[in-house]
Enzyme design. Structure first.
Site, PDB file in Angstrom:
ATOM      1  CG  HIS A  24       1.828  13.876 170.298  1.00  0.00           C
ATOM      2  ND1 HIS A  24       2.973  13.236 169.872  1.00  0.00           N
ATOM      3  CD2 HIS A  24       2.224  14.795 171.217  1.00  0.00           C
ATOM      4  CE1 HIS A  24       4.012  13.753 170.491  1.00  0.00           C
ATOM      5  NE2 HIS A  24       3.595  14.698 171.314  1.00  0.00           N
ATOM      6  NE  ARG A  63       0.175  17.471 173.999  1.00  0.00           N
ATOM      7  CZ  ARG A  63       1.207  18.175 174.470  1.00  0.00           C
ATOM      8  NH1 ARG A  63       1.302  19.459 174.239  1.00  0.00           N
ATOM      9  NH2 ARG A  63       2.148  17.574 175.157  1.00  0.00           N
ATOM     10  NE  ARG A 107      -1.949  24.127 155.838  1.00  0.00           N
ATOM     11  CZ  ARG A 107      -2.634  24.843 156.715  1.00  0.00           C
ATOM     12  NH1 ARG A 107      -3.375  24.238 157.636  1.00  0.00           N
ATOM     13  NH2 ARG A 107      -2.617  26.169 156.691  1.00  0.00           N
ATOM     14  CB  VAL A 108      -8.776  21.721 154.373  1.00  0.00           C
ATOM     15  CG1 VAL A 108      -9.007  20.935 153.089  1.00  0.00           C
ATOM     16  CG2 VAL A 108      -9.095  20.836 155.562  1.00  0.00           C
ATOM     17  N   GLY A 109      -6.494  24.465 154.989  1.00  0.00           N
ATOM     18  CA  GLY A 109      -6.217  25.550 155.923  1.00  0.00           C
ATOM     19  C   GLY A 109      -6.450  26.905 155.305  1.00  0.00           C
ATOM     20  CD  GLU A 203       0.902  26.789 154.660  1.00  0.00           C
ATOM     21  OE1 GLU A 203       2.147  26.641 154.659  1.00  0.00           O
ATOM     22  OE2 GLU A 203       0.117  25.937 155.110  1.00  0.00           O
ATOM     23  CB  SER A 227      -8.257  33.590 155.918  1.00  0.00           C
ATOM     24  OG  SER A 227      -6.872  33.647 156.260  1.00  0.00           O
ATOM     25  CG  ASP A 228      -4.981  36.834 156.245  1.00  0.00           C
ATOM     26  OD1 ASP A 228      -5.369  35.870 156.921  1.00  0.00           O
ATOM     27  OD2 ASP A 228      -3.815  36.981 155.876  1.00  0.00           O
TER      28      ASP A 228
HETATM   29  N1  HPA Z   1       0.532  34.272 157.721  1.00  0.00           N
HETATM   30  C1  HPA Z   1       0.661  33.027 158.149  1.00  0.00           C
HETATM   31  N2  HPA Z   1      -0.344  32.175 158.217  1.00  0.00           N
HETATM   32  C2  HPA Z   1      -1.548  32.599 157.831  1.00  0.00           C
HETATM   33  C3  HPA Z   1      -1.747  33.880 157.365  1.00  0.00           C
HETATM   34  C4  HPA Z   1      -0.650  34.754 157.302  1.00  0.00           C
HETATM   35  O1  HPA Z   1      -0.758  35.918 156.899  1.00  0.00           O
HETATM   36  N3  HPA Z   1      -3.067  33.991 157.065  1.00  0.00           N
HETATM   37  C5  HPA Z   1      -3.638  32.807 157.329  1.00  0.00           C
HETATM   38  N4  HPA Z   1      -2.723  31.953 157.786  1.00  0.00           N
END
Ligand code: HPA
Length: 258
Positions: A24, A63, A107-109, A203, A227-228
């Site tokens: 990969h 990919r 990891r940076v997410g 996440e 992010s939310d």
């Molecule tokens: N759920 C899963 N992964 C995510 C979310 C979530 O609400 N927000 C950002 N990544």
């Protein structure tokens, strides 16, 4: 000689990537630095390479999963996208650790916050990863592995977070997250139970990274930008995501170098 991609058994010697790469990853042997930042999104990997690394060159694009190697303040560092979800993260993390000599992955997410005390823009350093995936149950019958980061990376991230904390700005939290196989997880009772147990966010990759790092004898950490908000539905704009994300990358890069 063992085939290049045989499953690792016990204390087998480290295997090198073949000249053509791994299943990969197309990078040549030695194409990655021992320290790797991993965002989920390939375009974010490119942006991190452009803004945080010096002299970055692209080393793989299989990919569309982009990888770059350069230096970070003089220290060799790479960035590779993980894609979304535990299986995708596990594939790339395994190949980096096992075939490219990578020692540390951060990891940076992004993540969705659970408690009201965590706000969008905040950063979460995942000191543990609960999961509804099978990765924590694979190695031993009847045992659920605790999926946790490297203490050295966690400690370094905590120290850097104190330096990074802007006055009156977004906070940094350290605690457990849920790495779920489900993005569309409409389970308020599950969220309640997790929140009562101190879980900060949801996440989809940290548990996979922590499980692979444990299996390969390497180090990992996840630094997440909120992010939310799972409860309120509040979400960052695309523009806000980029600026807020930078703080998580600075914390993660400092942790990798510790
Ligand atoms: N759920 C899963 N992964 C995510 C979310 C979530 O609400 N927000 C950002 N990544």
């Amino acid at each position: 000689p063992r085939p290049a991609f045989a499953a690792a058994e016990g204390a087998s010697p480290p295997l090198a990537a073949a000249r053509t790469g791994t299943p990969h990853i197309a990078a040549r042997p030695g194409g990655f630095a021992p320290l790797v930042l991993m965002p989920g999104d390939p375009r974010r990997a490119r942006r991190i390479a452009e803004t945080f690394l010096e002299g970055a060159r692209q080393v793989t694009d299989v990919r569309g999963i982009l990888g770059y190697t350069g230096t970070h303040r003089g220290e060799p560092m790479s960035v590779l996208a993980s894609g979304m979800g535990i299986p995708s993260m596990s594939i790339y993390a395994t190949e980096l650790f096992r075939f490219y000599g990578v020692r540390r992955i951060a990891r940076v997410g992004t993540a969705g916050a659970l408690p009201a005390s965590v706000a969008v823009r905040d950063v979460i350093v995942a000191s543990a990863a609960h999961t509804d995936s099978g990765v924590g149950r694979l190695p031993a019958d009847g045992v659920t592995l605790s999926l946790a980061p490297s203490y050295r990376l966690l400690r370094a991230a905590a120290q850097e977070a104190v330096r990074e904390e802007p006055a009156g700005g977004a906070a940094t939290h350290i605690g457990p997250v849920l790495s779920s196989d489900h993005f569309y997880l409409d389970r308020p009772a599950l969220f309640d139970a997790l929140e009562r147990r101190g879980t900060l966010a949801v996440e989809m990759e940290a548990a996979g990274l922590y499980a692979v790092a444990a299996a390969e004898g390497c180090e990992a950490l996840a630094v997440l930008t909120v992010s939310d908000h799972v409860r309120t539905g509040e979400a960052l704009s695309a523009e806000d995501r980029e600026t807020c994300f930078d703080r998580a990358v600075r914390i993660a890069a400092a942790a990798l170098r510790a």
